[in-house]
Design a protein around this motif. Structure first.
Motif, short mmCIF file in Angstrom:
data_model
loop_
_atom_site.label_atom_id
_atom_site.label_comp_id
_atom_site.label_asym_id
_atom_site.label_seq_id
_atom_site.Cartn_x
_atom_site.Cartn_y
_atom_site.Cartn_z
N THR A 91 63.33 57.22 45.42
CA THR A 91 64.70 57.70 45.63
C THR A 91 64.90 58.13 47.07
O THR A 91 65.90 57.77 47.71
N GLU A 92 63.95 58.88 47.61
CA GLU A 92 64.04 59.32 49.01
C GLU A 92 64.00 58.13 49.97
O GLU A 92 64.77 58.06 50.93
N ARG A 122 67.28 56.37 49.92
CA ARG A 122 68.27 57.13 50.68
C ARG A 122 68.08 56.86 52.17
O ARG A 122 69.06 56.61 52.89
N ARG A 123 66.84 56.88 52.63
CA ARG A 123 66.57 56.61 54.06
C ARG A 123 66.94 55.18 54.43
O ARG A 123 67.46 54.94 55.52
N THR A 169 69.24 53.29 53.05
CA THR A 169 70.70 53.21 53.12
C THR A 169 71.20 53.79 54.44
O THR A 169 72.07 53.20 55.10
#
Length: 140
Positions: free
Chosen positions: A96-97, A100-101, A103
């Protein structure tokens, strides 16, 4: 027969040996699950004989109450499953992290690409050389 049990010493010995094998995860005559039926089966005695062995059953019940009814193999399996679940949860958080990075990086790269195209267009317009037709020189 002992005073705490109404089974023969031989039957009690068989039950205790069977209990030791089951609790150690080394059954010889059953599937190894920690059940009273398997205790009788492992010992090679009838369930009725086993239920008369009050001292053995008291020890069995005390062990099951203290340690649960999982065999050593089942306990290891469950511990492995719990460990894998923890690893999966950690991996999901990391994914997930990272998404996010990714994106955020994609947005920055798109913005930089747009800026780069604009700068190139400005550079082309500014560096265009206009060539004037040459005029013959008049002699002075």
């Amino acid at each position: 027969m002992s005073g705490t049990t109404s089974v023969s010493a031989k039957a009690e010995h068989k039950l205790r040996a069977a209990m030791d094998r089951l609790l150690a995860g080394k059954p010889q005559h059953s599937d190894g699950r920690l059940t009273k039926n398997n205790l009788a089966l492992e010992a090679g005695v009838s369930p009725a004989t086993m239920f008369r062995a009050k001292a053995v059953l008291a020890d069995w019940d005390a062990h099951i109450d203290a340690h649960g009814s999982l065999t050593p193999g089942e306990a290891r399996r469950d511990a492995d499953i719990d460990d894998l679940r923890r690893q999966l949860a950690t991996a999901k958080k990391e994914i997930t992290e990272l998404n996010r990075r990714l994106t955020a990086a994609t947005t920055v790269i798109a913005s930089l690409h747009h800026d780069n195209q604009m700068l190139r267009a400005e550079d082309e317009a500014a560096s265009t050389v206009v060539v004037f037709p040459s005029q013959p020189r008049t002699g002075r």
